[in-house]
Write a protein that holds these residues in place. Structure first.
Motif, short mmCIF file in Angstrom:
data_model
loop_
_atom_site.label_atom_id
_atom_site.label_comp_id
_atom_site.label_asym_id
_atom_site.label_seq_id
_atom_site.Cartn_x
_atom_site.Cartn_y
_atom_site.Cartn_z
N ILE A 65 0.84 -1.20 0.00
CA ILE A 65 0.00 0.00 0.00
C ILE A 65 0.87 1.25 0.00
O ILE A 65 0.63 2.19 -0.77
CB ILE A 65 -0.93 0.00 1.23
N PHE A 66 1.90 1.25 0.87
CA PHE A 66 2.79 2.41 0.98
C PHE A 66 3.52 2.67 -0.34
O PHE A 66 3.62 3.81 -0.79
CB PHE A 66 3.80 2.17 2.11
N GLN A 67 4.01 1.61 -0.98
CA GLN A 67 4.73 1.77 -2.24
C GLN A 67 3.83 2.36 -3.33
O GLN A 67 4.25 3.24 -4.09
CB GLN A 67 5.29 0.41 -2.70
N LYS A 68 2.58 1.87 -3.40
CA LYS A 68 1.66 2.40 -4.41
C LYS A 68 1.28 3.85 -4.10
O LYS A 68 1.14 4.68 -5.01
CB LYS A 68 0.40 1.54 -4.49
N LEU A 69 1.14 4.17 -2.81
CA LEU A 69 0.81 5.54 -2.41
C LEU A 69 1.92 6.49 -2.85
O LEU A 69 1.66 7.58 -3.35
CB LEU A 69 0.62 5.62 -0.90
N MET A 70 3.18 6.06 -2.69
CA MET A 70 4.32 6.89 -3.08
C MET A 70 4.35 7.08 -4.61
O MET A 70 4.64 8.17 -5.10
CB MET A 70 5.63 6.26 -2.61
N ARG A 71 4.04 6.00 -5.36
CA ARG A 71 4.03 6.11 -6.83
C ARG A 71 2.96 7.08 -7.31
O ARG A 71 3.14 7.80 -8.29
CB ARG A 71 3.80 4.73 -7.46
N LYS A 72 1.81 7.09 -6.60
CA LYS A 72 0.70 7.94 -7.01
C LYS A 72 0.80 9.35 -6.43
O LYS A 72 0.01 10.23 -6.79
CB LYS A 72 -0.63 7.30 -6.59
N GLY A 83 -8.12 7.65 -0.54
CA GLY A 83 -8.37 8.43 -1.74
C GLY A 83 -7.51 8.02 -2.93
O GLY A 83 -7.92 8.18 -4.07
N SER A 84 -6.33 7.48 -2.66
CA SER A 84 -5.38 7.20 -3.74
C SER A 84 -5.27 5.73 -4.12
O SER A 84 -5.05 5.41 -5.29
CB SER A 84 -3.98 7.71 -3.35
N VAL A 85 -5.39 4.84 -3.15
CA VAL A 85 -5.18 3.40 -3.41
C VAL A 85 -6.53 2.70 -3.34
O VAL A 85 -7.08 2.47 -2.26
CB VAL A 85 -4.19 2.78 -2.40
N LYS A 86 -7.07 2.37 -4.52
CA LYS A 86 -8.43 1.84 -4.60
C LYS A 86 -8.48 0.30 -4.61
O LYS A 86 -9.57 -0.26 -4.55
CB LYS A 86 -9.12 2.36 -5.87
N ASP A 87 -7.33 -0.34 -4.72
CA ASP A 87 -7.33 -1.81 -4.85
C ASP A 87 -6.65 -2.50 -3.67
O ASP A 87 -6.00 -3.53 -3.84
CB ASP A 87 -6.66 -2.22 -6.16
N LEU A 136 -14.22 -3.80 -11.95
CA LEU A 136 -15.19 -2.94 -11.28
C LEU A 136 -14.59 -2.43 -9.98
O LEU A 136 -13.98 -3.20 -9.22
CB LEU A 136 -16.47 -3.72 -10.96
N LEU A 137 -14.74 -1.14 -9.72
CA LEU A 137 -14.45 -0.60 -8.39
C LEU A 137 -15.79 -0.48 -7.67
O LEU A 137 -16.69 0.22 -8.15
CB LEU A 137 -13.77 0.77 -8.49
N ILE A 138 -15.91 -1.19 -6.56
CA ILE A 138 -17.19 -1.28 -5.85
C ILE A 138 -17.02 -0.80 -4.42
O ILE A 138 -16.08 -1.18 -3.72
CB ILE A 138 -17.72 -2.73 -5.85
N ARG A 150 -17.85 2.67 4.37
CA ARG A 150 -18.01 2.39 2.95
C ARG A 150 -16.62 2.12 2.40
O ARG A 150 -15.77 3.02 2.33
CB ARG A 150 -18.66 3.56 2.22
N VAL A 151 -16.35 0.87 2.05
CA VAL A 151 -15.00 0.44 1.69
C VAL A 151 -14.92 0.16 0.19
O VAL A 151 -15.73 -0.60 -0.36
CB VAL A 151 -14.60 -0.82 2.48
N CYS A 152 -13.93 0.76 -0.47
CA CYS A 152 -13.72 0.55 -1.90
C CYS A 152 -12.85 -0.67 -2.13
O CYS A 152 -11.82 -0.85 -1.47
CB CYS A 152 -13.07 1.78 -2.51
N MET A 153 -13.28 -1.52 -3.06
CA MET A 153 -12.48 -2.69 -3.42
C MET A 153 -12.59 -2.91 -4.93
O MET A 153 -13.51 -2.42 -5.58
CB MET A 153 -12.95 -3.93 -2.66
N GLU A 154 -11.61 -3.65 -5.46
CA GLU A 154 -11.61 -3.96 -6.89
C GLU A 154 -12.09 -5.38 -7.12
O GLU A 154 -11.67 -6.31 -6.44
CB GLU A 154 -10.20 -3.81 -7.48
N VAL A 155 -13.00 -5.54 -8.09
CA VAL A 155 -13.49 -6.86 -8.49
C VAL A 155 -13.11 -7.06 -9.95
O VAL A 155 -13.45 -6.24 -10.81
CB VAL A 155 -15.01 -6.98 -8.31
#
Length: 252
Positions: A65-72, A83-87, A136-138, A150-155
């Motif tokens: 999560i931290f690595q993806k947050l830094m990339r974004k 807000g930044s890491v949706k998956d 899908l982002l749900i 309300r939790v965002c996850m990728e399907v």
């Protein structure tokens, strides 16, 4: 805000907060897997057919999560991560046929408390390398002891052939990235050809599936017709519809 300096109390507090944060995503996965299991049982009981072959879930590690947050370039906070890491939570649903993918997507959309935030259809519009899947982002409701999150996850929904190709592609890129090497152009071209072959196989399987469905319907009609006939001395006689209606009225 997460900092580099922690007192013992700060460390305990941060551990508590990140555990609670990760738990919400784990519970969102549990919630979705339960819903998918209910849909599978409903199809098996009512339709004698199951569009879902299997499911697989995964939860990103705090390091990932931290690595993806830094990339974004997101804010280094729990709200920034949301807000930044949706998956952070991901669920992969594997089907036999392409048509099943859209059936499952429609069933998820019909659940009023699930919010579809976005859809990326890489089946109708494959990626340049040949990758196909429906993403899908749900937003999933998770009921905690003191509030609802309300939790965002990728399907991801894909066929067996698509999943096999994606798994191979991932292994190849992982192997070369591990050695800080670029994937040879020859392999990239063969992967693209393999993706085309997988798509052709899916198309053929879809056609066979449709043909078998027609045959089953015809056989069901023939079985119904046989029940409305009697055989005497090798001669068939259709039972009068009025007689069948009368028998139905008497039974009721």
């Amino acid at each position: 805000m997460i900092t580099n300096q922690f007192s013992m109390n700060d460390l305990k507090k941060f551990k508590h907060e990140i555990t609670r944060f990760m738990m919400t995503y784990k519970f969102a996965l549990d919630e979705m897997e339960t819903r998918i299991d209910i849909l599978v049982q409903e199809f098996e009981m009512l339709h004698e057919y199951n569009p879902i072959e299997h499911t697989k879930s995964r939860l990103k590690s705090p390091e990932g999560i931290f690595q993806k947050l830094m990339r974004k370039g997101g804010e280094l906070s729990f709200e920034g991560i949301k807000g930044s890491v949706k998956d952070i939570a991901g669920l992969r649903i594997t089907c036999s046929f392409v048509s099943d993918i859209y059936v499952i997507s429609k069933m998820l959309r019909n659940q009023n408390d699930l919010h579809i935030l976005s859809e990326k259809d890489y089946i109708k519009n494959p990626k340049p390398n040949g990758y196909q899947s429906l993403h899908l982002l749900i937003e999933v409701p998770v009921h905690m002891s003191d509030r609802e999150e309300r939790v965002c996850m990728e399907v991801q929904i894909r066929t067996i052939a698509m999943d096999c190709w994606a798994s191979l592609e991932h292994k190849i890129f992982y192997k070369f990235n591990e050695g800080n090497q670029a994937v040879p152009a020859r392999l990239l071209e063969e992967l693209k050809q393999a993706a085309n072959s997988a798509a052709a196989l899916d198309s053929q399987m879809e056609r066979l599936h449709a043909e078998i469905s027609v045959i089953k319907e015809e056989q069901a009609d023939m079985a119904e017709d046989a029940l409305n006939q009697i055989m005497i001395s090798n001669q068939k006689f259709a039972l009068p519809k009025a007689l069948l209606a009368l028998m139905s009225d008497e039974e009721s």
